[in-house]
Design a protein around this motif. Structure first.
Motif, mmCIF file in Angstrom:
data_model
loop_
_atom_site.group_PDB
_atom_site.id
_atom_site.type_symbol
_atom_site.label_atom_id
_atom_site.label_comp_id
_atom_site.label_asym_id
_atom_site.label_seq_id
_atom_site.Cartn_x
_atom_site.Cartn_y
_atom_site.Cartn_z
ATOM 1 N N UNK A 260 0.836 -1.210 0.000
ATOM 2 C CA UNK A 260 0.000 0.000 0.000
ATOM 3 C C UNK A 260 0.868 1.257 0.000
ATOM 4 N N UNK A 261 1.968 1.202 0.745
ATOM 5 C CA UNK A 261 2.812 2.387 0.919
ATOM 6 C C UNK A 261 3.507 2.804 -0.377
ATOM 7 N N UNK A 262 3.692 1.858 -1.295
ATOM 8 C CA UNK A 262 4.401 2.242 -2.522
ATOM 9 C C UNK A 262 3.454 2.548 -3.695
ATOM 10 N N UNK A 263 2.172 2.574 -3.402
ATOM 11 C CA UNK A 263 1.211 2.946 -4.450
ATOM 12 C C UNK A 263 1.356 4.447 -4.745
ATOM 13 N N UNK A 264 1.373 4.806 -6.035
ATOM 14 C CA UNK A 264 1.556 6.219 -6.412
ATOM 15 C C UNK A 264 0.344 6.728 -7.199
ATOM 16 N N UNK A 265 0.325 8.036 -7.393
ATOM 17 C CA UNK A 265 -0.781 8.677 -8.089
ATOM 18 C C UNK A 265 -0.511 8.687 -9.597
ATOM 19 N N UNK A 266 -1.458 8.178 -10.379
ATOM 20 C CA UNK A 266 -1.287 8.146 -11.836
ATOM 21 C C UNK A 266 -0.988 9.535 -12.395
ATOM 22 N N UNK A 267 -1.593 10.570 -11.801
ATOM 23 C CA UNK A 267 -1.387 11.935 -12.291
ATOM 24 C C UNK A 267 0.081 12.336 -12.192
ATOM 25 N N UNK A 268 0.773 11.839 -11.178
ATOM 26 C CA UNK A 268 2.191 12.175 -11.018
ATOM 27 C C UNK A 268 3.020 11.554 -12.140
ATOM 28 N N UNK A 269 2.588 10.376 -12.611
ATOM 29 C CA UNK A 269 3.276 9.721 -13.738
ATOM 30 C C UNK A 269 2.958 10.482 -15.029
ATOM 31 N N UNK A 270 1.660 10.800 -15.216
ATOM 32 C CA UNK A 270 1.242 11.535 -16.420
ATOM 33 C C UNK A 270 1.946 12.895 -16.473
ATOM 34 N N UNK A 271 2.046 13.539 -15.323
ATOM 35 C CA UNK A 271 2.672 14.863 -15.264
ATOM 36 C C UNK A 271 4.196 14.807 -15.274
ATOM 37 N N UNK A 272 4.782 13.611 -15.303
ATOM 38 C CA UNK A 272 6.243 13.484 -15.392
ATOM 39 C C UNK A 272 6.973 13.682 -14.075
ATOM 40 N N UNK A 273 6.219 13.740 -12.975
ATOM 41 C CA UNK A 273 6.868 13.948 -11.682
ATOM 42 C C UNK A 273 7.393 12.631 -11.110
ATOM 43 N N UNK A 274 6.859 11.510 -11.593
ATOM 44 C CA UNK A 274 7.349 10.189 -11.171
ATOM 45 C C UNK A 274 7.628 9.364 -12.427
ATOM 46 N N UNK A 275 8.645 8.507 -12.387
ATOM 47 C CA UNK A 275 8.941 7.685 -13.563
ATOM 48 C C UNK A 275 7.902 6.576 -13.722
ATOM 49 N N UNK A 276 7.630 6.171 -14.955
ATOM 50 C CA UNK A 276 6.762 5.015 -15.207
ATOM 51 C C UNK A 276 7.639 3.766 -15.195
ATOM 52 N N UNK A 277 7.408 2.829 -16.093
ATOM 53 C CA UNK A 277 8.215 1.598 -16.065
ATOM 54 C C UNK A 277 9.666 1.896 -16.450
ATOM 55 N N UNK A 278 10.598 1.183 -15.792
ATOM 56 C CA UNK A 278 12.034 1.418 -15.978
ATOM 57 C C UNK A 278 12.636 0.382 -16.922
ATOM 58 N N UNK A 279 11.919 -0.747 -17.097
ATOM 59 C CA UNK A 279 12.470 -1.792 -17.973
ATOM 60 C C UNK A 279 11.324 -2.561 -18.610
ATOM 61 N N UNK A 280 11.653 -3.171 -19.738
ATOM 62 C CA UNK A 280 10.703 -3.925 -20.543
ATOM 63 C C UNK A 280 9.979 -5.031 -19.762
#
Lengths: 312, 312
Positions: A260-280
């Motif tokens: 639960x603690x490592x769940x992030x907000x999709x908006x932060x990924x869309x907005x480029x504030x958090x990285x999405x997937x790092x590897x294939x």
């Protein structure tokens, strides 16, 4: 008079495309702190049920305000109303009345998760569930990834056959009904789980490395369509509203897990504030809960285009 | 799809008649404890303004639920939405979109006060104010009493002339513009005060014994169109919502007077739980504040009749 759209206006293929761009806009606004989405408000009418209001909008450039309302009264027709005003001109810009917008909005949220979290070269989708949400999730997914094959499983053979025939026609790609959930998901790059199941419908061990999963159905600690093993296997877990995962009457399905603690907000990924997937070969999981304000932005764009796709 | 009415559908002469019967029904429901009208709910969109929701309905036989919503954003177009569901069937029964229903509803509330509080043989009306509310109040009054003469005063001569010409045509009785407020009210059996004035526009001493007064404009302790002398002269003071008189941001205009304590609920008079006027020469005063739920009942009846009067 404001533009009024009903279910039949939302039936064209371009509606979903418009909704997807509206959700992208909503996520960007949320990432920039410009999405207004206060807690829900409901009013009780005795034993008959409630009226539930989700209010939301954006501040900043071209600001809007609006709401969605639905009744929880017992009956077949569950018409919702979404309305949107310009807060700049005070003009009522549009209304959407009916039952389809909710599913379209949820489909579009799922598509944004797929666009930003799944592997760009994802080609195969596995679907568990054959209801309306499964349809709109798959339709939306096909608009953001070049799918070339789909497999679907649901408990009743006739339902998965009907789903396959319908979606094959709609998407123009092979949609194969399969006899087990394992067969539906084992070769999928994208898994869509859209059931009403209260117990897990798949195992993490069945999944391919690099898969992205959307879970749309039950997600409480006592009733969940995905097991904790899938979350544990995911390198990245996101949701459209962290607040909403904490605001359910029953605790969220991951609440007793360290995931639960490592769940992030999709908006932060869309907005480029958090990285999405790092590897294939990373596994990614999106938990769809329904971000307030998204219906309002979708309705704005739909009203502006009269339910048709913008030219060019 | 639900019936949708807009301002142009509400322009026919029968709309007010339908609204008056809806308000009579609302008052009877309120008297019987069957009107749902919780406090208002508003959501702020930064410095641009709020969306304000008034939710309401009825329980018991043929139960309904609905709401009115309006924005406080700066602009010329102030379109409200009123929606009504059957809580029995979950069906969305109707929507009214536009700016006219609010005034019509307030006019109809005024008519119910006049029907139940004024002398049955009231024939002359005096109007102060020449705006939209003055028009709808007078139109509504003419549907519950056989008026044979009206006098109107407002500050600008042109406005009172326009009002007179328009209302004379509409009501088919003489409507005379007069040059002083005293002349407008001194011979009136019914006085309608519908101004934006922050200071009293008439004196109790000008009024005829047996007069009934409706006050629609400002009614706070610092800004009020009627003075305390008029309230003091009244044998009976009623309002459509005692709760609302206590819920204004600024205190109610009678709050520092001993007359506040004897103010009664119009619904109790309509429902026969309290007596109306006891004698021909008694003065009665109605303070209109806007009872929640009344728009919802009015919209239900308007949607059911498509904005036209029921046959027979």
């Amino acid at each position: 008079m404001a533009i009024i759209l009903s279910d039949s206006d939302l039936d064209c293929g371009t509606t979903m495309q418009i909704a997807i761009e509206a959700i992208e806009e909503a996520m960007a606004a949320r990432s920039a702190g410009a999405l207004v989405s206060p807690p829900r408000h409901s009013v009780s009418f005795g034993c008959k049920g409630d009226l539930v209001f989700t209010v939301g909008g954006t501040i900043g450039e071209d600001p809007i305000a609006g709401f969605r309302v639905y009744g929880t009264f017992k009956g077949l027709r569950r018409e919702q109303i979404v309305a949107v005003w310009s807060t700049e001109t005070a003009e009522l810009q549009g209304l959407v009345i009916g039952s389809r917008l909710g599913d379209i909005r949820t489909g579009a949220i799922g598509a944004i998760a797929i666009r930003h979290m799944s592997s760009p070269d994802a080609r195969t989708a596995g679907v568990i569930g054959s209801g309306q949400q499964a349809r709109t999730q798959l339709e939306a997914a096909a608009l953001v990834r070049r799918l070339d094959r789909v497999r679907v499983y649901s408990r009743h053979e006739q339902n998965r056959r009907t789903f396959s025939a319908e979606m094959e026609q709609r998407l123009g790609i092979p949609v194969e009904p399969v006899a087990s959930p394992r067969r539906a998901v084992s070769e999928a790059d994208i898994v869509i789980c859209a059931t009403t199941s209260r117990t897990p419908v798949m195992e993490a061990a069945w999944l391919k490395p690099g898969v992205h999963i959307n879970t749309v159905g039950p997600k409480t600690v006592d009733e969940h369509e995905l097991g904790l093993d899938v979350a544990a296997a995911a390198h990245l877990i996101a949701t459209d509203s962290l607040e909403q995962t904490q605001a359910y009457k029953a605790p969220f399905f991951l609440s007793e897990s360290s995931d639960a603690a490592r769940m992030v907000d999709l908006a932060a990924i869309v907005g480029g504030r958090l990285p999405a997937r790092q590897a294939r070969d990373q596994t990614t999981l999106f938990c769809s809960v329904g971000l307030a304000g998204t219906e309002v932005l979708a309705s704005k764009l739909l009203a502006a285009t009269g339910g048709k796709a913008p030219a060019g």
